[in-house]
Design a protein around this motif. Structure first.
Motif: not given
Length: 145
Positions: A110-126
């Motif tokens: 896993v490329d730890t420098e490029s991890i992204t996260a977003s949250q929408k409608d009660g769902v956290l996406q990583i």
């Protein structure tokens, strides 16, 4: 002679103790399971994906960190309400706290420098993009967009 119904506890004992029938109850197992958010984990050719159900948590309540090969997602929320009468006397005061900590062992690619996260409608996406290099030995915070 009537057939007698024999009761066994989950450990197979013929005479379960008073407490074992309560401590082994599905209610307690469900409480433990419900304290962690429901999670979906997926893998594509280029990345891994983690989705967590986090209704009621704002992005400011959630913290995502990586240390070595452990991704840790934690959240804490506190809500206070107070109801007063016309003389400003407190009639009712309530509070609610919610928290969880969830850890995932991530693969070395896993490329730890490029991890992204977003949250929408009660769902956290990583999203954890894949790479060839090994994980670095450091702690990194991931900001939620």
């Amino acid at each position: 002679m009537k057939n007698q119904l024999r009761r066994f506890d989950r450990s197979g004992n013929f005479f379960p103790s008073f407490f074992s029938s309560y401590l082994n109850d599905d209610v307690f197992n469900n409480l433990a399971e419900n304290s962690l958010p429901a999670t979906n984990i997926s893998e594509s050719e280029n990345s891994f994906g983690i989705e967590l159900s986090v209704p009621g948590f704002k992005k400011e309540d959630i913290k995502i960190e990586i240390e070595k090969n452990i991704l840790k997602v934690s959240a804490q929320s506190e809500e206070n309400t107070e109801e007063k009468d016309e003389n400003e006397r407190v009639l009712r005061r309530e509070f609610k706290t919610s928290s969880f900590v969830r850890s995932f062992t991530i693969p070395e690619n896993v490329d730890t420098e490029s991890i992204t996260a977003s949250q929408k409608d009660g769902v956290l996406q990583i999203t954890l993009p894949k790479q060839i290099n090994a994980i670095e030995d450091k702690v990194k915070k991931i900001e939620i967009q």
